[in-house]
Scaffold this active site. Structure first.
Site, PDB file in Angstrom:
ATOM      1  N   CYS A   1      96.209  14.221  -7.253  1.00 31.66           N
ATOM      2  CA  CYS A   1      96.010  15.473  -7.754  1.00 31.66           C
ATOM      3  C   CYS A   1      96.851  15.709  -8.904  1.00 31.66           C
ATOM      4  CB  CYS A   1      96.872  16.458  -6.467  1.00 31.66           C
ATOM      5  SG  CYS A   1      98.962  15.896  -6.552  1.00 31.66           S
TER       6      CYS A   1
ATOM      7  N   GLU B   1     100.914   8.133  -3.374  1.00 31.38           N
ATOM      8  CA  GLU B   1     101.071   7.854  -4.621  1.00 31.38           C
ATOM      9  C   GLU B   1     102.601   8.048  -5.405  1.00 31.38           C
ATOM     10  OE1 GLU B   1      98.697   9.678  -3.951  1.00 31.38           O
ATOM     11  OE2 GLU B   1      97.899  10.771  -5.643  1.00 31.38           O
TER      12      GLU B   1
ATOM     13  N   CYS C   1     102.753  13.141  -1.726  1.00 36.52           N
ATOM     14  CA  CYS C   1     101.601  12.305  -1.982  1.00 36.52           C
ATOM     15  C   CYS C   1     101.945  11.010  -1.761  1.00 36.52           C
ATOM     16  CB  CYS C   1     100.784  12.749  -3.238  1.00 36.52           C
ATOM     17  SG  CYS C   1     100.368  14.480  -3.145  1.00 36.52           S
TER      18      CYS C   1
ATOM     19  N   ASN D   1     101.173   9.593   2.479  1.00 40.02           N
ATOM     20  CA  ASN D   1     101.403  11.260   2.122  1.00 40.02           C
ATOM     21  C   ASN D   1     102.050  11.664   3.449  1.00 40.02           C
ATOM     22  OD1 ASN D   1      98.826  10.930   3.674  1.00 40.02           O
ATOM     23  ND2 ASN D   1      98.249  13.070   3.550  1.00 40.02           N
ATOM     24  N   ILE D   2     102.918  12.732   2.891  1.00 44.80           N
ATOM     25  CA  ILE D   2     103.941  13.117   4.077  1.00 44.80           C
ATOM     26  C   ILE D   2     103.956  14.719   3.924  1.00 44.80           C
ATOM     27  CG2 ILE D   2     106.127  13.229   5.136  1.00 44.80           C
ATOM     28  CD1 ILE D   2     104.982  10.527   5.072  1.00 44.80           C
ATOM     29  N   GLU D   3     103.066  15.211   4.751  1.00 41.32           N
ATOM     30  CA  GLU D   3     102.954  16.855   4.684  1.00 41.32           C
ATOM     31  C   GLU D   3     104.164  17.647   5.145  1.00 41.32           C
ATOM     32  OE1 GLU D   3      98.207  16.989   4.920  1.00 41.32           O
ATOM     33  OE2 GLU D   3      99.177  17.671   6.543  1.00 41.32           O
TER      34      GLU D   3
ATOM     35  N   CYS E   1     100.459  14.505  -9.078  1.00 38.72           N
ATOM     36  CA  CYS E   1     100.708  12.960  -9.296  1.00 38.72           C
ATOM     37  C   CYS E   1     100.348  12.586 -10.542  1.00 38.72           C
ATOM     38  CB  CYS E   1      99.896  12.426  -8.230  1.00 38.72           C
ATOM     39  SG  CYS E   1     100.680  12.717  -6.319  1.00 38.72           S
TER      40      CYS E   1
END
Length: 131
Positions: A88, A55, A53, A42-44, A91
């Site tokens: 989520c 996935e 996210c 995940n990359i915020e 996703c």
């Protein structure tokens, strides 16, 4: 049966997560029927809606290289949280289009694991057949 090597590779990928806001790291790994792997974390982003996210990172990496749903063997999604990782809503919508309905999805944290499919995670989904 859950592929432990794929799950462990996903755990290795969560080390690459960029999660300065939530501190909730997630890793993913997609395996193709040919034995290729596509990693994700995940990359915020400070603008939370622009976060990606793990996935989706893994699936998009695979699709960017020409992989398609019939080429995908399994997807693992892992976290260090108190409960197993689960995609989520955004996703799930992406996965329902880009995976076969019965592609194994392995969800895990450090103490629990579950094998499922996107069909089980998103019943009555909206897909291209609905258009």
């Amino acid at each position: 049966m859950i592929d432990q090597k794929l799950v462990e590779r996903a755990f290795k990928n969560l080390e690459n997560a960029y999660a300065p806001y939530s501190r909730y790291r997630v890793g993913a790994c997609l395996e193709t029927v040919n034995g290729d792997f596509y990693d994700g974390a995940n990359i915020e982003n400070a603008s939370f809606g622009l976060t990606n996210c793990a996935e989706r990172s893994a699936v998009f990496a695979a699709y960017s290289k020409g992989v398609r749903k019939e080429d995908i063997k399994a997807l693992a999604i892992v976290c260090e949280g108190n409960t197993i990782a689960a995609p989520c809503g955004a996703c799930r919508q992406v996965l329902v289009e880009l995976l076969k309905k019965d592609t194994p999805i392995y969800l895990a944290n450090r103490t629990s694991q579950l094998e499922t499919t996107i069909e089980q995670l998103l019943p009555m989904s909206f897909t291209q057949e609905d258009l």
